[in-house]
Each structure stands twice: as C-alpha cells, then as structure tokens.
Design a protein around this motif. Structure first.
Motif, PDB file in Angstrom:
ATOM      1  N   SER A   4      11.006 103.935  83.598  1.00  0.00           N
ATOM      2  CA  SER A   4      12.121 104.063  82.680  1.00  0.00           C
ATOM      3  C   SER A   4      12.739 102.685  82.496  1.00  0.00           C
ATOM      4  O   SER A   4      13.168 102.070  83.451  1.00  0.00           O
ATOM      5  CB  SER A   4      13.134 105.032  83.296  1.00  0.00           C
ATOM      6  N   TYR A  14       8.476 107.509  86.623  1.00  0.00           N
ATOM      7  CA  TYR A  14       8.453 108.940  86.330  1.00  0.00           C
ATOM      8  C   TYR A  14       7.808 109.714  87.465  1.00  0.00           C
ATOM      9  O   TYR A  14       8.255 110.784  87.833  1.00  0.00           O
ATOM     10  CB  TYR A  14       7.661 109.202  85.042  1.00  0.00           C
ATOM     11  N   ASP A  54      14.870 110.993  82.008  1.00  0.00           N
ATOM     12  CA  ASP A  54      13.402 110.971  82.024  1.00  0.00           C
ATOM     13  C   ASP A  54      12.848 112.328  81.616  1.00  0.00           C
ATOM     14  O   ASP A  54      11.870 112.411  80.879  1.00  0.00           O
ATOM     15  CB  ASP A  54      12.890 110.603  83.417  1.00  0.00           C
TER      16      ASP A  54
END
Length: 71
Positions: A4, A14, A54
């Motif tokens: 991210s 992630y 996310d």
C-alpha cells in the motif's frame, strides 16, 4: 509484493493482513495467477481513490473484473 503506497510513509504489504487473504486469492484466480496485472490494477485504484483501506481496493478491483466479465 503487494504494498500500500497511498499512506504516506506507512507501507503495509497486502499479504501480511490475514483478513485480506481470501480477497487476494480471489483476485489471483480471476487473473489466472497474473500477479503483475493484480499489482497494476491495485495501483490504479490507489491512485484514483486515495485514502481507502486495502480491503476496499481489493474489493473494488474484484468487483470491476467480475462486472466487466458479465458483459
């Protein structure tokens, strides 16, 4: 490595978030394992919709892919 980048100095992969693993697997299935495309699509959404989680980005990319395949 899916990271991210829209959070300033904070970068969180992630794959380190267990709650997103199901979404990550779904995305890779939709893309036939094409990690490069997955990263590109996530990056585009992060640039277009800054400040989201996310999970939101993963869900958005999956939704868009599934929507586009219906037509």
């Amino acid at each position: 490595m899916w990271s991210s980048q829209s959070r300033g100095n904070v970068s969180k992969p992630y794959f380190s978030d267990a709650k997103n693993r199901k979404l990550q697997k779904r995305l890779l299935i939709l893309l036939n394992g094409d990690l490069t495309t997955a990263e590109r699509l996530l990056k585009q959404q992060r640039q277009k919709h800054q400040g989201q989680s996310d999970t939101w980005y993963l869900e958005k990319v999956i939704y868009d892919l599934e929507r586009d395949r219906r037509y």
